[in-house]
Design a protein around this motif. Structure first.
Motif, mmCIF file in Angstrom:
data_model
loop_
_atom_site.group_PDB
_atom_site.id
_atom_site.type_symbol
_atom_site.label_atom_id
_atom_site.label_comp_id
_atom_site.label_asym_id
_atom_site.label_seq_id
_atom_site.Cartn_x
_atom_site.Cartn_y
_atom_site.Cartn_z
ATOM 1 N N TYR A 65 0.607 -1.153 0.168
ATOM 2 C CA TYR A 65 -0.195 -0.025 -0.061
ATOM 3 C C TYR A 65 0.968 1.268 -0.008
ATOM 4 N N PRO A 66 2.365 2.072 1.077
ATOM 5 C CA PRO A 66 2.162 3.293 0.991
ATOM 6 C C PRO A 66 3.067 3.580 -0.642
ATOM 7 N N PHE A 67 3.489 2.305 -1.206
ATOM 8 C CA PHE A 67 3.529 2.243 -2.350
ATOM 9 C C PHE A 67 5.150 2.977 -2.607
ATOM 10 N N ILE A 68 5.574 2.483 -1.491
ATOM 11 C CA ILE A 68 7.583 3.464 -1.648
ATOM 12 C C ILE A 68 8.449 3.425 -2.670
ATOM 13 N N PHE A 69 7.792 1.610 -3.737
ATOM 14 C CA PHE A 69 9.103 1.600 -4.968
ATOM 15 C C PHE A 69 8.064 2.299 -6.214
ATOM 16 N N LEU A 70 7.019 2.978 -6.034
ATOM 17 C CA LEU A 70 6.298 3.871 -6.839
ATOM 18 C C LEU A 70 6.714 4.832 -6.794
ATOM 19 N N THR A 71 6.977 5.040 -5.706
ATOM 20 C CA THR A 71 6.910 6.772 -4.964
ATOM 21 C C THR A 71 8.572 7.023 -5.270
ATOM 22 N N LEU A 72 9.664 5.691 -5.648
ATOM 23 C CA LEU A 72 11.123 6.172 -5.402
ATOM 24 C C LEU A 72 11.244 6.009 -7.122
ATOM 25 N N ILE A 73 10.305 5.324 -8.024
ATOM 26 C CA ILE A 73 10.356 5.004 -9.355
ATOM 27 C C ILE A 73 10.022 6.438 -9.901
ATOM 28 N N LEU A 74 8.834 7.226 -9.555
ATOM 29 C CA LEU A 74 8.420 8.450 -10.163
ATOM 30 C C LEU A 74 9.727 9.232 -9.786
ATOM 31 N N SER A 75 9.734 9.812 -9.126
ATOM 32 C CA SER A 75 11.646 10.494 -7.868
ATOM 33 C C SER A 75 12.496 10.252 -9.389
ATOM 34 N N ILE A 76 12.923 9.752 -9.023
ATOM 35 C CA ILE A 76 14.055 8.919 -10.512
ATOM 36 C C ILE A 76 13.381 9.585 -12.057
#
Length: 164
Positions: free
Chosen positions: A74-85
């Motif tokens: 749920y907090p989608f940390i990996f997705l957040t990392l990908i979008l930040s990159i």
């Protein structure tokens, strides 16, 4: 001068330093063209649709798939990392593309200015030439003036013939 004094001088280039990491050589023009293509794509509706679909599928998979198949809960940390990159690479690429466009605009502006100056100089030259032609035409005998002078001479000759 000692070696230390020579390196402190600003009017002489520094000595080549040897490093353990080899320098990466690349063609700045090719890299700039690639960055412009990427920046151009990032600014399209197609990219926004693709990104929206990607994020929707990611979130749906990680919320609706069986727990054993979820890779980013749920907090989608990996997705957040990908979008930040993605954002951290997109911003400099867009700035590089804008700088290249500014350079092209500056060159185009200078060419337009030079073309405008040449046009103004040509117009001034043609204006002077037309003024010179007008002055010269005032001194040229016109057809009507020549005809009237010839008629006047014919009358004078007729008058002399009739008097003789």
């Amino acid at each position: 001068m000692t070696t230390r004094q020579m390196t402190a001088r600003l009017d002489q280039p520094r000595e080549v330093r040897r490093t353990f990491v080899p320098r990466i050589h690349y063609d700045p023009e090719s890299f700039g063209q690639l960055s412009e293509r990427i920046a151009r794509f990032l600014g399209t509706a197609r990219f926004l649709v693709y990104l929206t679909v990607f994020i929707t599928v990611w979130m749906a998979w990680n919320m609706l798939a069986p727990v054993s198949l979820r890779f980013d809960p749920y907090p989608f940390i990996f997705l957040t990392l990908i979008l930040s990159i993605q954002a951290s690479y997109a911003a400099p690429l867009i700035l590089l593309a804008q700088n290249r466009q500014d350079d092209r605009d500056r060159v185009q502006y200078e060419q337009d200015r030079a073309r405008s100056e040449r046009s103004i100089a040509d117009t001034e030259y043609l204006t002077r030439e037309i003024a010179g032609l007008r002055v010269a035409l005032n001194e040229v005998v016109t057809r009507d003036f020549l005809r009237s002078e010839l008629q006047q001479m014919m009358k004078e000759l007729d008058a002399k013939d009739s008097a003789a």
